[in-house]
Design an enzyme around this catalytic site. Structure first.
Site, mmCIF file in Angstrom:
data_model
loop_
_atom_site.group_PDB
_atom_site.id
_atom_site.type_symbol
_atom_site.label_atom_id
_atom_site.label_comp_id
_atom_site.label_asym_id
_atom_site.label_seq_id
_atom_site.Cartn_x
_atom_site.Cartn_y
_atom_site.Cartn_z
ATOM 1 N N LEU A 207 0.807 -1.223 0.000
ATOM 2 C CA LEU A 207 0.000 0.000 0.000
ATOM 3 C C LEU A 207 0.842 1.276 0.000
ATOM 4 O O LEU A 207 1.873 1.346 0.656
ATOM 5 C CB LEU A 207 -0.918 -0.016 1.225
ATOM 6 C CG LEU A 207 -1.826 -1.247 1.359
ATOM 7 C CD1 LEU A 207 -2.711 -1.128 2.590
ATOM 8 C CD2 LEU A 207 -2.668 -1.456 0.108
ATOM 9 N N HIS A 208 0.359 2.264 -0.747
ATOM 10 C CA HIS A 208 0.966 3.594 -0.752
ATOM 11 C C HIS A 208 -0.132 4.612 -0.416
ATOM 12 O O HIS A 208 -1.286 4.228 -0.166
ATOM 13 C CB HIS A 208 1.635 3.891 -2.105
ATOM 14 C CG HIS A 208 0.751 3.620 -3.286
ATOM 15 N ND1 HIS A 208 -0.367 4.376 -3.567
ATOM 16 C CD2 HIS A 208 0.790 2.657 -4.245
ATOM 17 C CE1 HIS A 208 -0.956 3.918 -4.643
ATOM 18 N NE2 HIS A 208 -0.286 2.862 -5.077
ATOM 19 N N LEU B 184 1.115 7.683 -8.316
ATOM 20 C CA LEU B 184 1.549 6.691 -7.320
ATOM 21 C C LEU B 184 1.073 5.314 -7.761
ATOM 22 O O LEU B 184 -0.059 5.140 -8.198
ATOM 23 C CB LEU B 184 0.969 7.005 -5.935
ATOM 24 C CG LEU B 184 1.382 8.307 -5.261
ATOM 25 C CD1 LEU B 184 1.030 8.256 -3.771
ATOM 26 C CD2 LEU B 184 2.857 8.613 -5.435
ATOM 27 N N HIS C 256 -3.630 4.297 -1.955
ATOM 28 C CA HIS C 256 -4.559 3.333 -1.343
ATOM 29 C C HIS C 256 -5.188 3.939 -0.076
ATOM 30 O O HIS C 256 -6.376 3.771 0.173
ATOM 31 C CB HIS C 256 -3.817 2.054 -0.918
ATOM 32 C CG HIS C 256 -3.288 1.252 -2.055
ATOM 33 N ND1 HIS C 256 -1.947 1.176 -2.341
ATOM 34 C CD2 HIS C 256 -3.914 0.480 -2.973
ATOM 35 C CE1 HIS C 256 -1.759 0.374 -3.381
ATOM 36 N NE2 HIS C 256 -2.937 -0.050 -3.796
ATOM 37 N N GLN D 145 -5.806 -12.379 -12.330
ATOM 38 C CA GLN D 145 -5.610 -11.194 -13.169
ATOM 39 C C GLN D 145 -4.170 -11.047 -13.667
ATOM 40 O O GLN D 145 -3.840 -10.045 -14.298
ATOM 41 C CB GLN D 145 -6.089 -9.943 -12.441
ATOM 42 C CG GLN D 145 -5.269 -9.495 -11.245
ATOM 43 C CD GLN D 145 -5.956 -8.369 -10.495
ATOM 44 O OE1 GLN D 145 -6.930 -8.583 -9.798
ATOM 45 N NE2 GLN D 145 -5.445 -7.139 -10.633
ATOM 46 N N ARG E 261 3.842 -0.373 -8.584
ATOM 47 C CA ARG E 261 4.872 -0.743 -9.567
ATOM 48 C C ARG E 261 6.019 0.271 -9.619
ATOM 49 O O ARG E 261 7.078 -0.035 -10.162
ATOM 50 C CB ARG E 261 4.242 -0.935 -10.950
ATOM 51 C CG ARG E 261 3.379 -2.190 -10.958
ATOM 52 C CD ARG E 261 2.927 -2.601 -12.324
ATOM 53 N NE ARG E 261 2.443 -3.967 -12.331
ATOM 54 C CZ ARG E 261 1.232 -4.358 -11.927
ATOM 55 N NH1 ARG E 261 0.372 -3.461 -11.476
ATOM 56 N NH2 ARG E 261 0.884 -5.632 -11.956
HETATM 57 O O1 PAF Z 1 -6.607 -2.459 -8.371
HETATM 58 C C1 PAF Z 1 -6.253 -3.486 -7.759
HETATM 59 O O2 PAF Z 1 -5.427 -3.436 -6.843
HETATM 60 C C2 PAF Z 1 -6.846 -4.825 -8.158
HETATM 61 O O3 PAF Z 1 -7.043 -4.909 -9.530
HETATM 62 C C3 PAF Z 1 -8.135 -5.166 -7.383
HETATM 63 C C4 PAF Z 1 -9.248 -4.182 -7.701
HETATM 64 C C5 PAF Z 1 -7.848 -5.161 -5.893
HETATM 65 C C6 PAF Z 1 -8.623 -6.553 -7.783
HETATM 66 O O4 PAF Z 1 -7.675 -7.525 -7.488
#
Ligand code: PAF
Length: 282
Positions: free
Chosen positions: A33-34, A186, A37, A61, A189
């Site tokens: 988290l940054h 931000l 978030h 994903q 990555r």
């Molecule tokens: O944006 C993200 O971090 C991801 O794509 C999410 C929405 C948590 C789904 O895994």
């Protein structure tokens, strides 16, 4: 802040809140988290009585060529940040909990049109994975509201479309992108960027800004986007795509459209950066 990994514990806590007449906002994340978030959590507090966050690095994903194992995992630090932001409950399921039958046998959600093109083209199957996990998390958490960062503009449109098409009783709240003073959006990555790459990475947002100014005066959208791509490449990045689109349908913008979005992605060393800018033409 309470942290739970089991579905039964999550459901129990949220059920008690709903029985008390309390509303719930949800912030799904993949961790690492940054401040972007945390701004989602801050926004979530404005929309509901309780805030639930989740940390789940969703295998569905990630493409075959994308290394999910090296995705940064910083659980203790993330928990500290979420607790400081007054998150009420953190859900941290394992892959076995979310996909007990394995990915091959999992039902999935496919959102047509807005999932196609741009990141959907560069990362086949990515938005199916996002829509499926978000749908599943929505069913588990049962939030009234859910917050998503606009840095992932196409993702927000995919989720909004899924919610509308499947009549999910959830309000989607898009939250503005947080940026470094250089303009760089931000992103988890950005942690892959070297000191040198951090100097050139802002060229992505700078050229999106340049393009936004140009299209206010000139409707050669394709020609201008090509120019922006060459400027991004000349700065030392490698453009994946840069397109001017209708802000909601994400179809290539036509001369008559007023609400537009510039969507772009570029490689910078090991990182693939994405960014966007909404533009209203008067
Ligand atoms: O944006 C993200 O971090 C991801 O794509 C999410 C929405 C948590 C789904 O895994």
């Amino acid at each position: 802040m309470k942290t739970v990994s089991e579905i039964s514990e999550l459901r129990e806590t949220v059920k008690t809140w709903h029985q008390q007449g309390l509303t719930v906002a949800f912030v799904p994340t993949m961790g690492n988290l940054h401040d972007g978030h945390i701004s989602l959590v801050t926004e979530a507090h404005k929309h509901a009585d309780k805030v639930v966050a989740s940390i789940f690095v969703n295998p569905m994903q990630f493409g075959a060529n994308e290394d999910i194992d090296s995705y940064p995992r910083t659980m203790a630090d993330d928990q500290r940040k979420l607790a400081s932001a007054n998150t009420d409950l953190l859900f941290t399921p394992t892959s076995e909990i979310i996909y007990p039958k394995g990915l091959d046998k999992q039902s999935y959600v496919e959102v047509p049109n807005v999932s196609e093109g741009y990141c959907g083209e560069s990362r086949p199957g990515h938005f199916r994975g996002v829509a499926t996990v978000v749908c599943k998390l929505f069913n588990l958490v049962q939030p009234d509201v859910a917050c998503f960062g606009l840095k992932d503009y196409q993702q927000v449109q995919v989720i909004q479309t899924m919610v509308e098409d499947l009549s999910m009783p959830i309000k989607i709240v898009p939250v503005e992108t947080m940026r470094e003073t250089s303009g760089l959006a931000l992103s988890s990555r950005n942690g892959y960027l070297t000191e040198e790459e951090l100097k050139v990475a802002p060229a992505l947002s700078q050229n999106i800004q340049w393009l936004a100014e140009q299209i206010k005066q000139d409707n050669d959208f394709i020609g201008l986007a090509k120019k922006a791509a060459s400027y991004i490449d000349n700065a030392g990045l490698k453009t994946d795509y840069i397109h001017i689109c209708h802000a909601r349908t994400l179809q290539p913008a036509s001369e008559d459209d007023h609400e537009l979005v510039i969507l772009a992605a570029a490689h910078c060393g090991k990182a693939r950066l994405i960014d966007n800018l909404q533009v209203t033409l008067t």
